[in-house]
Design a protein around this motif. Structure first.
Motif, short mmCIF file in Angstrom:
data_model
loop_
_atom_site.label_atom_id
_atom_site.label_comp_id
_atom_site.label_asym_id
_atom_site.label_seq_id
_atom_site.Cartn_x
_atom_site.Cartn_y
_atom_site.Cartn_z
N TYR A 156 44.72 43.28 30.91
CA TYR A 156 45.00 43.69 32.28
C TYR A 156 44.12 44.86 32.70
O TYR A 156 43.60 45.59 31.86
N TYR A 157 43.94 44.94 34.03
CA TYR A 157 43.07 45.95 34.61
C TYR A 157 43.57 47.36 34.30
O TYR A 157 44.76 47.65 34.45
N ALA A 158 42.66 48.25 33.95
CA ALA A 158 42.99 49.66 33.78
C ALA A 158 43.21 50.28 35.16
O ALA A 158 42.75 49.76 36.18
N ARG A 159 43.92 51.39 35.19
CA ARG A 159 44.26 52.06 36.47
C ARG A 159 43.03 52.40 37.30
O ARG A 159 43.08 52.35 38.52
N HIS A 160 41.92 52.74 36.65
CA HIS A 160 40.75 53.18 37.41
C HIS A 160 40.11 52.05 38.23
O HIS A 160 39.24 52.31 39.05
N ALA B 77 35.65 40.18 43.38
CA ALA B 77 34.65 39.16 43.70
C ALA B 77 34.87 38.52 45.06
O ALA B 77 33.92 38.10 45.71
N ASP B 78 36.12 38.45 45.52
CA ASP B 78 36.39 37.84 46.82
C ASP B 78 36.24 38.84 47.97
O ASP B 78 36.48 38.50 49.12
N GLY B 79 35.85 40.10 47.66
CA GLY B 79 35.62 41.10 48.68
C GLY B 79 36.83 41.99 48.99
O GLY B 79 36.69 43.00 49.67
N ARG B 80 37.99 41.63 48.51
CA ARG B 80 39.20 42.42 48.75
C ARG B 80 39.30 43.53 47.71
O ARG B 80 38.82 43.39 46.58
N PRO B 81 39.99 44.63 48.05
CA PRO B 81 40.21 45.68 47.05
C PRO B 81 41.30 45.26 46.06
O PRO B 81 42.25 44.56 46.44
N LEU B 82 41.18 45.66 44.81
CA LEU B 82 42.17 45.35 43.79
C LEU B 82 43.46 46.11 44.10
O LEU B 82 43.47 47.33 44.17
N ASN B 83 44.53 45.37 44.28
CA ASN B 83 45.85 45.96 44.48
C ASN B 83 46.61 45.83 43.16
O ASN B 83 47.00 44.73 42.78
N PRO B 84 46.84 46.96 42.47
CA PRO B 84 47.51 46.87 41.17
C PRO B 84 48.97 46.41 41.28
O PRO B 84 49.58 46.05 40.29
N ASN B 85 49.52 46.42 42.49
CA ASN B 85 50.91 46.01 42.71
C ASN B 85 51.02 44.60 43.27
O ASN B 85 51.99 44.29 43.97
N ALA B 86 50.04 43.76 42.97
CA ALA B 86 50.05 42.37 43.42
C ALA B 86 49.89 41.46 42.21
O ALA B 86 49.37 41.88 41.17
N ASN B 87 50.32 40.24 42.34
CA ASN B 87 50.15 39.26 41.25
C ASN B 87 48.81 38.57 41.42
O ASN B 87 48.72 37.43 41.87
N ASP C 138 42.19 38.28 33.26
CA ASP C 138 42.53 39.69 33.43
C ASP C 138 43.59 39.74 34.52
O ASP C 138 43.41 39.14 35.58
N LEU C 139 44.66 40.48 34.29
CA LEU C 139 45.77 40.53 35.24
C LEU C 139 45.90 41.90 35.88
O LEU C 139 45.58 42.92 35.26
N ALA C 140 46.39 41.92 37.10
CA ALA C 140 46.76 43.18 37.73
C ALA C 140 47.95 43.75 36.97
O ALA C 140 48.74 42.99 36.37
N PRO C 141 48.13 45.07 36.97
CA PRO C 141 49.25 45.67 36.23
C PRO C 141 50.62 45.08 36.56
O PRO C 141 51.45 44.91 35.66
N LYS C 142 50.87 44.72 37.81
CA LYS C 142 52.18 44.13 38.17
C LYS C 142 52.40 42.83 37.40
O LYS C 142 53.49 42.59 36.85
N ALA C 143 51.39 41.97 37.35
CA ALA C 143 51.51 40.70 36.62
C ALA C 143 51.66 40.96 35.12
O ALA C 143 52.43 40.26 34.45
N ALA C 144 50.96 41.96 34.60
CA ALA C 144 51.07 42.30 33.18
C ALA C 144 52.49 42.76 32.85
O ALA C 144 53.04 42.38 31.81
N ARG C 145 53.10 43.54 33.74
CA ARG C 145 54.49 43.97 33.53
C ARG C 145 55.42 42.76 33.51
O ARG C 145 56.33 42.68 32.69
N ALA C 146 55.19 41.81 34.42
CA ALA C 146 56.04 40.62 34.48
C ALA C 146 55.96 39.82 33.17
O ALA C 146 56.94 39.20 32.76
N LEU C 147 54.81 39.87 32.51
CA LEU C 147 54.64 39.16 31.24
C LEU C 147 55.09 39.99 30.04
O LEU C 147 55.11 39.49 28.91
#
Length: 172
Positions: free
Chosen positions: A40-44, A51-61, A102-111
């Motif tokens: 999963y993605y580190a906080r930084h 890649a799709d142009g959107r900012p990484l939201n760590p609180n999204a799946n 690689d998962l966002a932190p929210k998805a990693a928590r769910a797993l």
């Protein structure tokens, strides 16, 4: 579009053995399951452009995959504890041998994988956009509820800038 033929094809895909993690980076539109390791993605990485142009939201799946097309929706299962989460593929990576997602932190928590950091997983695509703009059902659709499939179709259409199935139905 969710049709009976696509549902049957999803069942066939679901019966096939999962594809092992590949060293080769190539987009796979087949909809087959994939086995490997998830990290999963580190906080930084929060708010960095994906890649799709959107900012990484760590609180999204959301997730990064080097195999699934951007806009795919997949069910990820932690093979150590059986927990699952549904994610949207919006980024590319991971580029470490053996890792498939690689998962966002929210998805990693769910797993339940925060402690381990890297766990064995199975990635089962529910929806996969093809090159021609058609959204196909993948192996994960075979076990998904009709509402999960509908949500995945709507999500993939929105991420790819395509009309949603409901919009297509209304235009007929």
């Amino acid at each position: 579009m969710d049709t009976a033929a696509q549902r049957e094809y999803a069942k066939v895909l679901n019966r096939l053995p999962a594809v092992p993690a590949s060293r080769v980076v190539r987009i796979d539109h087949s909809g087959r399951k994939e086995k490997g390791r998830a990290s999963y993605y580190a906080r930084h990485f929060a708010n960095r452009k994906m890649a799709d142009g959107r900012p990484l939201n760590p609180n999204a799946n959301i997730a990064a995959s080097k195999q699934l097309p951007l806009g795919s929706v997949a069910k990820v299962t932690n093979l150590m504890n059986g927990r699952t989460v549904t994610v949207k593929v919006e980024d590319r990576g991971p580029y470490i041998v053996g890792r498939v997602i690689d998962l966002a932190p929210k998805a990693a928590r769910a797993l339940g994988m925060q402690q381990e950091g890297v766990v064995p997983v199975e990635v089962a695509p529910i929806t996969v956009p093809n090159r021609d703009g058609v959204i196909m059902l993948g192996a994960g659709a075979a076990d998904a509820s009709p509402s999960e499939v509908q949500d995945a179709l709507e999500t993939t259409a929105a991420l790819r800038g395509l009309p949603s199935p409901a919009q297509e139905e209304a235009s007929r």
